[in-house]
Design a protein around this motif. Structure first.
Motif, PDB file in Angstrom:
ATOM      1  N   PRO A  53       0.836  -1.214   0.000  1.00 16.53           N
ATOM      2  CA  PRO A  53       0.000   0.000   0.000  1.00 16.53           C
ATOM      3  C   PRO A  53       0.870   1.262   0.000  1.00 16.53           C
ATOM      4  CG  PRO A  53      -0.744  -1.573   1.652  1.00 16.53           C
ATOM      5  CD  PRO A  53       0.566  -2.083   1.147  1.00 16.53           C
ATOM      6  N   GLN A  54       0.408   2.272  -0.716  1.00 14.22           N
ATOM      7  CA  GLN A  54       1.137   3.530  -0.781  1.00 14.22           C
ATOM      8  C   GLN A  54       1.071   4.260   0.560  1.00 14.22           C
ATOM      9  OE1 GLN A  54       2.868   5.106  -3.252  1.00 14.22           O
ATOM     10  NE2 GLN A  54       2.742   3.275  -4.497  1.00 14.22           N
ATOM     11  N   MET A  55       2.162   4.859   0.961  1.00 14.35           N
ATOM     12  CA  MET A  55       2.115   5.718   2.141  1.00 14.35           C
ATOM     13  C   MET A  55       1.400   7.008   1.769  1.00 14.35           C
ATOM     14  SD  MET A  55       6.022   7.187   2.483  1.00 14.35           S
ATOM     15  CE  MET A  55       6.871   5.654   2.207  1.00 14.35           C
ATOM     16  N   THR A  56       0.642   7.541   2.685  1.00 19.01           N
ATOM     17  CA  THR A  56      -0.118   8.756   2.424  1.00 19.01           C
ATOM     18  C   THR A  56       0.607   9.969   2.992  1.00 19.01           C
ATOM     19  OG1 THR A  56      -1.373   8.609   4.484  1.00 19.01           O
ATOM     20  CG2 THR A  56      -2.260   7.432   2.555  1.00 19.01           C
ATOM     21  N   TYR A  57       0.238  11.136   2.495  1.00 18.34           N
ATOM     22  CA  TYR A  57       0.810  12.383   2.986  1.00 18.34           C
ATOM     23  C   TYR A  57       0.575  12.509   4.486  1.00 18.34           C
ATOM     24  CZ  TYR A  57       1.749  17.415   3.258  1.00 18.34           C
ATOM     25  OH  TYR A  57       2.262  18.644   3.601  1.00 18.34           O
ATOM     26  N   ARG A  58      -0.635  12.224   4.898  1.00 17.74           N
ATOM     27  CA  ARG A  58      -1.006  12.400   6.309  1.00 17.74           C
ATOM     28  C   ARG A  58      -0.201  11.474   7.224  1.00 17.74           C
ATOM     29  NH1 ARG A  58      -5.276  14.499   9.140  1.00 17.74           N
ATOM     30  NH2 ARG A  58      -5.877  13.459  11.073  1.00 17.74           N
ATOM     31  N   SER A  59      -0.094  10.195   6.851  1.00 18.05           N
ATOM     32  CA  SER A  59       0.605   9.236   7.708  1.00 18.05           C
ATOM     33  C   SER A  59       2.107   9.518   7.764  1.00 18.05           C
ATOM     34  CB  SER A  59       0.349   7.809   7.223  1.00 18.05           C
ATOM     35  OG  SER A  59       0.777   7.638   5.885  1.00 18.05           O
ATOM     36  N   LEU A  60       2.693   9.896   6.626  1.00 20.63           N
ATOM     37  CA  LEU A  60       4.127  10.200   6.620  1.00 20.63           C
ATOM     38  C   LEU A  60       4.407  11.489   7.389  1.00 20.63           C
ATOM     39  CD1 LEU A  60       6.956   9.514   5.757  1.00 20.63           C
ATOM     40  CD2 LEU A  60       6.500  10.528   3.517  1.00 20.63           C
ATOM     41  N   MET A  61       3.551  12.482   7.245  1.00 21.79           N
ATOM     42  CA  MET A  61       3.728  13.737   7.969  1.00 21.79           C
ATOM     43  C   MET A  61       3.639  13.520   9.476  1.00 21.79           C
ATOM     44  SD  MET A  61       4.371  16.901   8.079  1.00 21.79           S
ATOM     45  CE  MET A  61       4.014  17.978   6.699  1.00 21.79           C
ATOM     46  N   LYS A  62       2.751  12.632   9.901  1.00 20.01           N
ATOM     47  CA  LYS A  62       2.629  12.336  11.322  1.00 20.01           C
ATOM     48  C   LYS A  62       3.933  11.749  11.868  1.00 20.01           C
ATOM     49  CE  LYS A  62      -0.209   9.763  14.643  1.00 20.01           C
ATOM     50  NZ  LYS A  62      -1.362   8.831  14.800  1.00 20.01           N
ATOM     51  N   LEU A  63       4.552  10.841  11.109  1.00 18.39           N
ATOM     52  CA  LEU A  63       5.833  10.255  11.507  1.00 18.39           C
ATOM     53  C   LEU A  63       6.920  11.318  11.602  1.00 18.39           C
ATOM     54  CD1 LEU A  63       6.330   6.902   9.566  1.00 18.39           C
ATOM     55  CD2 LEU A  63       6.086   7.221  12.014  1.00 18.39           C
ATOM     56  N   LEU A  64       6.969  12.184  10.599  1.00 18.16           N
ATOM     57  CA  LEU A  64       8.021  13.200  10.544  1.00 18.16           C
ATOM     58  C   LEU A  64       7.913  14.172  11.708  1.00 18.16           C
ATOM     59  CD1 LEU A  64       8.005  13.970   6.708  1.00 18.16           C
ATOM     60  CD2 LEU A  64       9.651  12.590   7.977  1.00 18.16           C
ATOM     61  N   ARG A  65       6.713  14.570  12.054  1.00 16.76           N
ATOM     62  CA  ARG A  65       6.542  15.502  13.169  1.00 16.76           C
ATOM     63  C   ARG A  65       6.991  14.874  14.485  1.00 16.76           C
ATOM     64  NH1 ARG A  65       0.685  17.747  11.135  1.00 16.76           N
ATOM     65  NH2 ARG A  65       1.448  19.524   9.946  1.00 16.76           N
ATOM     66  N   ASN A  66       6.737  13.593  14.638  1.00 16.02           N
ATOM     67  CA  ASN A  66       7.177  12.908  15.852  1.00 16.02           C
ATOM     68  C   ASN A  66       8.689  12.778  15.899  1.00 16.02           C
ATOM     69  OD1 ASN A  66       4.577  12.546  16.781  1.00 16.02           O
ATOM     70  ND2 ASN A  66       4.326  10.546  15.824  1.00 16.02           N
ATOM     71  N   TYR A  67       9.309  12.613  14.740  1.00 16.88           N
ATOM     72  CA  TYR A  67      10.754  12.376  14.693  1.00 16.88           C
ATOM     73  C   TYR A  67      11.549  13.662  14.883  1.00 16.88           C
ATOM     74  CZ  TYR A  67      15.301  10.707  13.060  1.00 16.88           C
ATOM     75  OH  TYR A  67      16.624  10.386  12.971  1.00 16.88           O
ATOM     76  N   PHE A  68      11.185  14.720  14.153  1.00 20.61           N
ATOM     77  CA  PHE A  68      11.975  15.950  14.165  1.00 20.61           C
ATOM     78  C   PHE A  68      11.602  16.895  15.303  1.00 20.61           C
ATOM     79  CE2 PHE A  68      12.481  14.822   9.594  1.00 20.61           C
ATOM     80  CZ  PHE A  68      13.848  14.683   9.615  1.00 20.61           C
ATOM     81  N   GLU A  69      10.342  16.874  15.715  1.00 21.02           N
ATOM     82  CA  GLU A  69       9.841  17.732  16.780  1.00 21.02           C
ATOM     83  C   GLU A  69       9.799  19.208  16.376  1.00 21.02           C
ATOM     84  OE1 GLU A  69      12.103  17.062  20.304  1.00 21.02           O
ATOM     85  OE2 GLU A  69      11.440  14.986  20.531  1.00 21.02           O
ATOM     86  N   ASN A  70      10.565  19.582  15.356  1.00 21.46           N
ATOM     87  CA  ASN A  70      10.573  20.967  14.871  1.00 21.46           C
ATOM     88  C   ASN A  70       9.673  21.099  13.654  1.00 21.46           C
ATOM     89  OD1 ASN A  70      12.464  22.117  16.729  1.00 21.46           O
ATOM     90  ND2 ASN A  70      14.071  20.987  15.681  1.00 21.46           N
ATOM     91  N   ASP A  71       9.608  22.302  13.149  1.00 21.09           N
ATOM     92  CA  ASP A  71       8.837  22.583  11.946  1.00 21.09           C
ATOM     93  C   ASP A  71       9.395  21.769  10.788  1.00 21.09           C
ATOM     94  OD1 ASP A  71       7.009  23.758  10.318  1.00 21.09           O
ATOM     95  OD2 ASP A  71       8.170  25.573   9.967  1.00 21.09           O
TER      96      ASP A  71
END
Length: 364
Positions: free
Chosen positions: A149-167
Motif C-alpha cells: 500500500p502507498q504511504m499517504t501524505y497524512r501518515s508520513l507527515m505524522k511520523l516526521l513531526r514525531n521524529y523531528f519535533e521541529n517545523d
C-alpha cells in the motif's frame, strides 16, 4: 489538475493576478463564515474574489483573483472553476493541512527540474515561499514498493513531526518520491555545545539512519533515503533536489544492498557515471581483466569492505566477522588473479576504479 495549475490557468484566461493563500482561523471565519444559501456566491474582499479550495480544522487555503475590469460573467465563470476544483479536491480525501500548498510547490519544482533549471528561485505565487527563507536540511525519500500500500501524505507527515519535533515540510514529488525539509536546528537539537562539536556530515548521516529505521518500522518494503547539506530553500532548493535525485540513482548502481546514500560519499561514483558508456568500456579493458574477482560475490564484498575500512586489515576482518589470516588469504588470492596488491595505495586506487567501472558497465 493541482491548485497551481488552476491558478495559472485562471491568470492566463482572465489576464488578472491570481494567487493562493493559507489563512488562519480568524481570517477564514471572517471571509467564509457564510450561510448555506450563500456558499455558491463569490466572496469579494478588497477588490479580490476569494474561493476556499481546502479546509481543515477551521483553516482555509484559498485562491484569490483581482476583479478590476472583469465582467460579472467572467467573475462567475472564474468562481465556478475554482469552486468545482475545491469539490474535486475534497473528493480526493486530502485531510492534512498544508498538503494543497505542498503539491503547489511540487508542481513548480518538478517543472524546474524537468527543464534542468537548478538555480531557479521560488516565485512569489508559491504559497509556501514565506516559510523557505531560513536554513533547512533536505532529505529525499524514494520507495520501491510495487505491491505494498502507498504511504499517504497524512501518515508520513505524522511520523516526521514525531521524529523531528521541529517545523517540517513534506513535498510529494514524483510517484513514490518525497522531499522532506527540516529546520537546521535538528543537527544540535537547539543545545549549545561547549565540548567538541560533532562532524556535520556524521550528524546528517545519523539523522538519516534514524529516519530510515523509523519509516521501515511502519511500512514493509524497500526505501532509499538521501540527505544534503543545509540550504536556504527559496534559492537553493532545485539544485539540492537535483543532487539528491542523482545521489539515489548512483546509490542504486554502486551501493547495491544499501538504502542510505550520502552525496559526499559518492564523488568517484559520480565521476565514473559521467564518463560516456563506450569510454567506460574502453577504460575497463585498458585497466585489465578483473571479472574473475569482481564477479565473485565473496571477493567483491571483501574488496568493498576493505576500501570502506580505509584498507585497514584488522578493521576489515572485524567488519566481515572473519579471522585476520582469512582476510590476508583473500587479498593474496586477489593479487594472484589480478596482479594487484590492494594493500598498496596505487594498486588499491586502480582496483577501486575497476570496481566502479565494472558495476556501471555490467548494469547496462
Amino acid at each position: 489538475m493541482d491548485s497551481e495549475t488552476l491558478r495559472h490557468s485562471l491568470e492566463q484566461l482572465t489576464g488578472k493576478r491570481t494567487g493562493i493563500k493559507q489563512l488562519g482561523r480568524q481570517h477564514t471565519s471572517a471571509l467564509f463564515g457564510l450561510t448555506t444559501q450563500q456558499e455558491n456566491e463569490p466572496v469579494v474582499h478588497e477588490g479580490k474574489m476569494w474561493v476556499p479550495i481546502f479546509e481543515n480544522e477551521g483553516r482555509a487555503t484559498a485562491i484569490w483573483m483581482e476583479l478590476e475590469g472583469l465582467t460579472p460573467t467572467e467573475v462567475r465563470l472564474a468562481h465556478y472553476a475554482a469552486h468545482n476544483f475545491a469539490i474535486a479536491l475534497k473528493a480526493t480525501g486530502l485531510k492534512e493541512e498544508g498538503e494543497a500548498e505542498a503539491r503547489q510547490l511540487s508542481a513548480w519544482l518538478n517543472a524546474q527540474l524537468e527543464q534542468e533549471k537548478n538555480d531557479a528561485e521560488i516565485p512569489e505565487e508559491v504559497t509556501l515561499k514565506g516559510r523557505l527563507f531560513g536554513e533547512m536540511v533536505p532529505f529525499l525519500l524514494v520507495s520501491e514498493n510495487v505491491h505494498q500500500p502507498q504511504m499517504t501524505y497524512r501518515s508520513l507527515m505524522k511520523l516526521l513531526r514525531n521524529y523531528f519535533e521541529n517545523d517540517v515540510l513534506l513535498i510529494p514529488l514524483q510517484d513514490k518520491e518525497w522531499l522532506i525539509l527540516a529546520r537546521k536546528e535538528l543537527l544540535t537539537g537547539g543545545d549549545d555545545k561547549d565540548d567538541e562539536e560533532e562532524n556535520p556530515d556524521e550528524l546528517l548521516a545519523q539523522t538519516c539512519m534514524g529516519l530510515h529505521e523509523l519509516i521501515a518500522s511502519e511500512w514493509v518494503g524497500v526505501f532509499h533515503l538521501s540527505v544534503a547539506q543545509a540550504i536556504i530553500p527559496v534559492k537553493g532548493l532545485t539544485g539540492s533536489v537535483a543532487l539528491l535525485k542523482e545521489t539515489i540513482m548512483l546509490g542504486r548502481i554502486f551501493q547495491v544492498g544499501d538504502y542510505i546514500h550520502l552525496p559526499w560519499e559518492l564523488h568517484m561514483e559520480r565521476l565514473v557515471n559521467s564518463i560516456p558508456d563506450h569510454k567506460r568500456r574502453l577504460l575497463l579493458g585498458q585497466i585489465g581483466d578483473y571479472s574473475v574477482v569482481l564477479g565473485d560475490k565473496e571477493m567483491l564484498l571483501t574488496l568493498e569492505t576493505f576500501f570502506e575500512m580505509d584498507c585497514n586489515v584488522s578493521e576489515t576482518a572485524k567488519k566481515l566477522y572473519i579471522h585476520r589470516n582469512t582476510l590476508l588469504y583473500r587479498l593474496d588470492k586477489i593479487k594472484q588473479e589480478t596482479g594487484a596488491d590492494v594493500r598498496s595505495f596505487g594498486d588499491a586506487a586502480i582496483v577501486k576504479l575497476a570496481m566502479l567501472l565494472y558495476k556501471v558497465t555490467k548494469r547496462k
